[in-house]
Every structure is written in structure tokens, then in C-alpha cells.
Design an enzyme around this catalytic site. Structure first.
Site, short mmCIF file in Angstrom:
data_model
loop_
_atom_site.label_atom_id
_atom_site.label_comp_id
_atom_site.label_asym_id
_atom_site.label_seq_id
_atom_site.Cartn_x
_atom_site.Cartn_y
_atom_site.Cartn_z
N GLU A 443 -11.62 30.17 -39.37
CA GLU A 443 -10.89 29.51 -38.29
C GLU A 443 -11.70 29.42 -36.99
OE1 GLU A 443 -8.18 30.60 -41.46
OE2 GLU A 443 -9.65 31.81 -40.32
N HIS A 513 3.19 33.93 -43.52
CA HIS A 513 3.42 32.48 -43.53
C HIS A 513 4.66 32.11 -42.75
CE1 HIS A 513 0.67 32.97 -46.94
NE2 HIS A 513 0.34 31.70 -46.76
#
Length: 713
Positions: A443, A513
Site C-alpha cells: 500500500e 474487512h
């Protein structure tokens, strides 16, 4: 191609071969090196007099700076430096006054306008990207800057938008040996090698990272030895105390990069004759014999003796040169001390853009509908990116899994992926591999590269697959992306859009999540945070994010992607919505409910129940953006209803509800007929089991109960 290496010469050997350098050039090297050291010494004196506030020197690194700078062109090459590179910046065009203005915190400081401490170099005139304090953040940005040149050579029309684009441009990225321990160093090398980018990484190895010696930092004591497995990375070592050796080896590596043979790494061995900074005392951890050995290898002392030995100068001529250099630095110091610090009223200058601000009324437009068909949020996000990419060749889309299919020829046989949620589906097929492509699963790599591209004039729209995994990129987002305009005094900007999915209400999302941690980003000055709740808003807000000049975190709720209730018609290719403009989605008279994202629908359902069952009229406000926050719309409503309830998905404590509640209490207290209440998730991670998730996340029943309680107050 196999990695190439070259062993360092013995550090005590003087080269008879001058690599084609003339006596005049060597004298020029000496003068620049001397001026650099004199500026260090002047800053040290000023710090001890409490006339400046921090000092960190480039002493011992001067030979590296001048030998390298002799091969670059500040009109076409780009530089991502670190705090020891004073001699390099002087060699490419900066002056002692430029450096001393930063030391005194002057408004005229060309690097930052008094915002950053000394030796944080940045200068748009010479393509010196603004340097920050966190070590290692420059690696990925340098790769992104080089990648911008690569894309410009392949995408029609892009080159004309880039700053100082040239077919043979290169990017120089410097670092100390200690910072090669950062993970982003390895990520940057991976991408530079994978894309065959013209980046020259320069490791200025003075054997210490503050007090930590290189053999403790690095396995085997040599980072260049560890890098030999990188394909197409040419690695060379040199004596960084000898400007001739640096000049010769750096020249070979610069030519290698200019010839588009791939990236290169120069491992330059040097000394650190002064402590890490004036906040450090190296005598506490370096033995006296070691310090004496370092002093004997001092690059300025060695070059001075060499100039005399070779007959390029005499003792008298060098003394005259040195006196002139001392006077130049003294004069610059005296001048810098007369310059005022920034005026108090400039404290917010350049935090956000003044041109193409997402708050401008110019972004307020009416939709121009075509067909009546209702589309999902996924559909309208996709169409927005497609239309914007057709309009502006500067836009690239990349991230993990965003492409349709990466392997050559695969799209002839498969439908294509286009993201986990299909938001970018079809974009690669339409715009090609140079504008839509997959990144490594890293990321920080995604955001760091985007920053480097944006610095050069591109407009990256990048995706972090799940909000829960954004944290490796948080360093780049908070310390780099959000600060670039401010810390460069407006000289550099980073119009990057970071798209990411967030939130719960999908069974089985669990801890990794289902997060909703927007407040960590709304607490970051310089960053815009957007959170749409329906398809048309998502389309218009994303278009504004792409077109504006501020960095934007664009939060897309997974649960809202394909809901029927939030579908909308295509509002047309020019539909934009200004940031900071909340929307009243339900009129009411008895209570104001402020919410966002997936809680808009649940709040609307609760408000309808409250009206039909309790006779309570609830006005519901969808914030749409969290930074900026539209307090005007909130105030208008609260002054009418006299009661306020804030509903959000993130955990209750320290969330956006706490900020809104505090501001209502502070600014609207005279109009309140009850306490400001909040409904939010419990202060715990979202669990996997659906029964637990149901309890943790706020439900319609929770919002309805809070409405009833506040209405009865």
C-alpha cells in the site's frame, strides 16, 4: 540482465587518474565543498547563540555531492534528497543564503517559507522535491517521478503536462545507510527494477545511523551486497571521500540510467566528522581512535592537500579562496538574520489549494440526465473514472487488482477483473496498460508512487483495496501527501485521489474487512475526506475529487455498492458537487439527525418509524464530506429543531460524532433544548459471527431508540 557490481577502491588510496577532470573543475569542487562545510559551521554557531533552532550537518558528504552533481541537469532531472545533501544542492544552484534563510525560519526560505527545519531541501527552480523529516519516504516518490516520465513517453499528450520532461531525464534519490533498513527502500527498488526506471539510488554510507553502526543496521555490514539479487540493478561502490572517484563512478551510473538500461545504485563510503545533529553527542558512543581515523579521511582536508600536490593551487591561493568563501557565508548569515519570520496571519496559507479548490462554487453544477435507467454506485463510480480519463490524459488508475488482466494477451480470452468489487472493470481494456495497471501488494508503494507522479503534474487515482489495509500507506498519506503543499509553501502540490472501501454490514467481514476509521484522516490537516451515501453523490463527488488540486481520501462503503435504494441516474460527464456541502435528505421540525455513509439509510428508516409511531418529525442530514465539515447546514437545522443526534458507523469514542457534538455544544448552545446525543458502533473490533456484528454495529432500532429518548427529554 545480471546485477553488476564494482568493488570499492581502498579508501586510503589516492587516484592518479583524474577521470578527465581539470584543475579548474577540482578547484570548483573544493570551493563548493568548503562553502557547504562553512554553512554547517555557521549554523552551529548560530544554534549555540540561540539564533536558530535546530542544526544537522552535511559534513563528510561534500565530495559525494559535488561529484554527483557534475553529471546532472537541474532543468530536466529530478532530485529526491535527504538532510546530508547540502553540497549537492549548492552544486546544482542553491546559495548559502537559501540555506541560512531556512535555518532562521524566514518567510523568504525558498524551501518551505519557514515551515520546516534546516537541511530539509526543496526548490522548484532546480527540481529538488521537497524533503521531509521521516527518513525513507523519498524512495517511492522518486520512483513515481521516474514513472511519470515513463508514462509520458508512452501516452499521447501527457508529456506536455509534465514539469521539465525530457526523453533522457533521470531521477536521483539519495539516502543514508541507516535508512536502507526501511521497507519502502526495498519496495522502491523492486518497482524500479520491475519497470526498468531511470532512477539512481545513492547510498551515502557514513557508517552510522545516529548512534547505530552499519554492522548492527545491516546484515553483513553492506547494503549493496544484499542487493545483488535485484535484476537489472547496476551496483557500484566508490570512495565517497574522493570527489574524483565519485565523479567517475557516478558518471558511469548516470549514463547507464540515461541510456535506459535500468536503475542503478551508488554505494558511496564517506565519513561523519560531526555528530548526527546538535541534539546528539557522538563522543558518547564513538571511541576517540575511531574519531581520529575519520578526521584523517576528511574529504575537504584530503582534496586541499591534493590540489597543492598536483600543482593546481598553492597554499596562498587556497587561503585566499577560503577567506572569500568565509566572507560569502558570513554575509549570507548577516542577511538571513535580517529577514522576518512568516507573519501570524499566514499560518493557514497553502494548507489547501486556492486554485481549483473543491469548496469553490465552480464545482456546483446541475445534473444533465440522459436515460432514465437507475444505476448502482459501482456503475456511476466506474463511469466517472471512464469519462474523466477520456477528458484528461494526466489521469492514471492503479492499485492492487484494479486492472482487468495483467498478462499479455489474457484479455483476449477472459472478461477481466477490474477490482474486487468491479469498480474499475473495463478501464484497462479501454485505456491500455500505461494508464490502468496493477501495483505490487504494497500500500505504501501505491501512495508513494502516486505522490511522485503528482509532483510532476499527473493526476493519479489510486485504490487501496480495503480500508483495513490502508495503514502501511498511512505514513505516506499523513506525513507526505497531506503536508506537501503546506511544507513547500505552495511550490509543490499532490492532487492524488486515494479510493478505498470501508465499513461493515456485510456478514463475515470481521476485524480486517469492516473498519471505519475515518477520524484518523479527518484529523490530518491538508487532506480532504469524502464519504458518499448514494450513487449520484458518489459520481459527482469523485469527479470533484479528481478535478480539484487537493489530495482526497475517497471512502466507498462496500455495503452501498449495489444497493437498490441508493441507485441513481447518470448525471452526465460534467456533474460535480462542491465539498463541504451537506444535504438535507429528510425535512423535519423536532430533531436534527446528522449522519453519513451506510447510516443514512438506517437513520432514514428510524426517522420514518419515529414519525409514524411517535409523531416525532426528524430532519436528517447526510454530511457527504467529513473534511471539510458543513457546520452551516448543521447550524441551520439545529436552530430550527433545537435538538441534535449524531449517528455514525465508527466506534463511539473519539469519533466524528464527538467532534460534531463538541462543535454544536460550543457554537449552538443557546438554541439547544436537550443534550447532544450520539449513536455509533461499540468501542470494540467488528467480529466475524453475524450475531456479534449485529450487536456491535448501530442498527435501525438503536437509532430509533435514541430519537425517542432525545425527543422525550
Amino acid at each position: 540482465m545480471e546485477t553488476e557490481t564494482r568493488e570499492s577502491p581502498a579508501l586510503d588510496v589516492k587516484r592518479d587518474d583524474l577521470a578527465g577532470l581539470t584543475g579548474e573543475q577540482l578547484l570548483g569542487f573544493y570551493r563548493t565543498m568548503l562553502v557547504s562545510r562553512l554553512v554547517d559551521d555557521r549554523e552551529i554557531a548560530l544554534k549555540r547563540q540561540n539564533r536558530i533552532f535546530f542544526q544537522i550537518s552535511g559534513a563528510g558528504h561534500e565530495a559525494i555531492g559535488v561529484g554527483l552533481a557534475a553529471h546532472v541537469d537541474p532543468a530536466r532531472d529530478w532530485f529526491f534528497l535527504y538532510y546530508r545533501d547540502r553540497a549537492f544542492t549548492l552544486a546544482v544552484g542553491q546559495t548559502p543564503l537559501d540555506h541560512l534563510l531556512q535555518a532562521v525560519g524566514a518567510a523568504d526560505d525558498p524551501a518551505s517559507g519557514g515551515r520546516q527545519m534546516p537541511s530539509h531541501y526543496g526548490d522548484k527552480r532546480y527540481n529538488i522535491a521537497n524533503t521531509s523529516s521521516p527518513t525513507g519516504t523519498q524512495f517511492l516518490q522518486a520512483v513515481g517521478a521516474a514513472e511519470a516520465g515513463l508514462r509520458a513517453s508512452r501516452v499521447d499528450g501527457l508529456a506536455e503536462h509534465l514539469s521539465s520532461f525530457a526523453d533522457d531525464e533521470i531521477v536521483i534519490c539519495t539516502t543514508g545507510d541507516g535508512t536502507t533498513s526501511e521497507g519502502e527502500f526495498w519496495e522502491a527498488l523492486n518497482t524500479a527494477c520491475n519497470l526498468q526506471l531511470p532512477v539512481l539510488f545513492v547510498v551515502e554510507d557514513n557508517e552510522y545511523a545516529i548512534s547505530v553502526p552499519v554492522e548492527v543496521q545491516t546484515a553483513g555490514g553492506s547494503v549493496s551486497k544484499l542487493l545483488t539479487g535485484f535484476p537489472s540493478l547496476r551496483i557500484e561502490e566508490c570512495d565517497g571521500t574522493d570527489p574524483v572517484d565519485v565523479y567517475e563512478v557516478a558518471g558511469e551510473l548516470v549514463a547507464h540510467c540515461r541510456d535506459r538500461k535500468g536503475p542503478a545504485l551508488l554505494h558511496a563510503h564517506c565519513t561523519r566528522p560531526y555528530s548526527h545533529s546538535l541534539s546528539d553527542d557522538e563522543r558518547m558512543y564513538r571511541p576517540a581512535a575511531e574519531l581520529e581515523e575519520q578526521a584523517a579521511r576528511d574529504c575537504i582536508r584530503q582534496l586541499r592537500a591534493r590540489l597543492i600536490d598536483l600543482g593546481f593551487a598553492t597554499e596562498e591561493s587556497l587561503t585566499a579562496l577560503e577567506e572569500a568563501a568565509k566572507q560569502e557565508v558570513a554575509d549570507a548569515s548577516d542577511e538571513a538574520l535580517t529577514r522576518p519570520q512568516p507573519a501570524a496571519e499566514t499560518v493557514y496559507d497553502h494548507l489547501y489549494t486556492e486554485e481549483r479548490s473543491p469548496l469553490d462554487a465552480a464545482f456546483r453544477s446541475e445534473p444533465v440526465y440522459g436515460e432514465d435507467r437507475k444505476l448502482t454506485m459501482v456503475d456511476l463510480l466506474n463511469s466517472c473514472m471512464r469519462e474523466e480519463m477520456e477528458r484528461d490524459e494526466r489521469i492514471v488508475v492503479f492499485g492492487e487488482d484494479v486492472a482487468d488482466a495483467s498478462r499479455e494477451g489474457a484479455l483476449e480470452e477472459v472478461k477481466g477483473k477490474g477490482g474486487v468489487f468491479k469498480v474499475t472493470h473495463g478501464l484497462q481494456a479501454r485505456f491500455g496498460n500505461d494508464r490502468v495497471y496493477n501495483s505490487p501488494l504494497a500500500e505504501a508503494n501505491i501512495v508513494g508512487r502516486a505522490i511522485g507522479m503528482a509532483l510532476r503534474g499527473m493526476r493519479p487515482v489510486v485504490e487501496v483495496q480495503f480500508f483495513d489495509y490502508i495503514w502501511p500507506a498511512f505514513h505516506q498519506i499523513r506525513n507526505e501527501l497531506a503536508t506537501m503543499r503546506y511544507r513547500s509553501n505552495g511550490d509543490f502540490s499532490c492532487p492524488v485521489v486515494v479510493r478505498t472501501t470501508y465499513g461493515g454490514y456485510l456478514k463475515g467481514g470481521a476485524i480486517y474487512h469492516s473498519q471505519t476509521g475515518a477520524t484518523l484522516f479527518t484529523h490530518t490537516p491538508g487532506l480532504r475526506v469524502v464519504i458518499p451515501s448514494d450513487a449520484e453523490d458518489a459520481n459527482g463527488l469523485l469527479r470533484t475529487a479528481i478535478r480539484c488540486d487537493d489530495p482526497v481520501l475517497f471512502l466507498e462503503h462496500k455495503h452501498l455498492y449495489r444497493q437498490v435504494y441508493n441507485k441513481g441516474r447518470d448525471p452526465g460527464p460534467d456533474y460535480t458537487i462542491p465539498f463541504g456541502q451537506a444535504r438535507v435528505v429528510r425535512e423535519g421540525t423536532d430533531l436534527t439527525l446528522i449522519t453519513c455513509g451506510a447510516l443514512v439509510k438506517r437513520s432514514m428508516d428510524a426517522a420514518k418509524q419515529a414519525e409514524s409511531e411517535l409523531g416525532v418529525s426528524v430532519e436528517v442530514i447526510d454530511l457527504r464530506t467529513l473534511a471539510p465539515l458543513d457546520m452551516d447546514t448543521i447550524a441551520t437545522s439545529v436552530k430550527k429543531t433545537n435538538k441534535a443526534l449524531v449517528v455514525h458507523e465508527d466506534a463511539l469514542s473519539f469519533g466524528i460524532g464527538a467532534e460534531i457534538s463538541a462543535r454544536i455544544a460550543d457554537e449552538l448552545f443557546p438554541w439547544l433544548d436537550g443534550p447532544v446525543r450520539r449513536v455509533a458502533s461499540k468501542d470494540v473490533w467488528v467480529a466475524y459471527a453475524p450475531d456479534l456484528e449485529q450487536v456491535i454495529l448501530p442498527q435501525v432500532s438503536d437509532v430509533r431508540a435514541a430519537i425517542e429518548d432525545l425527543a422525550n427529554f
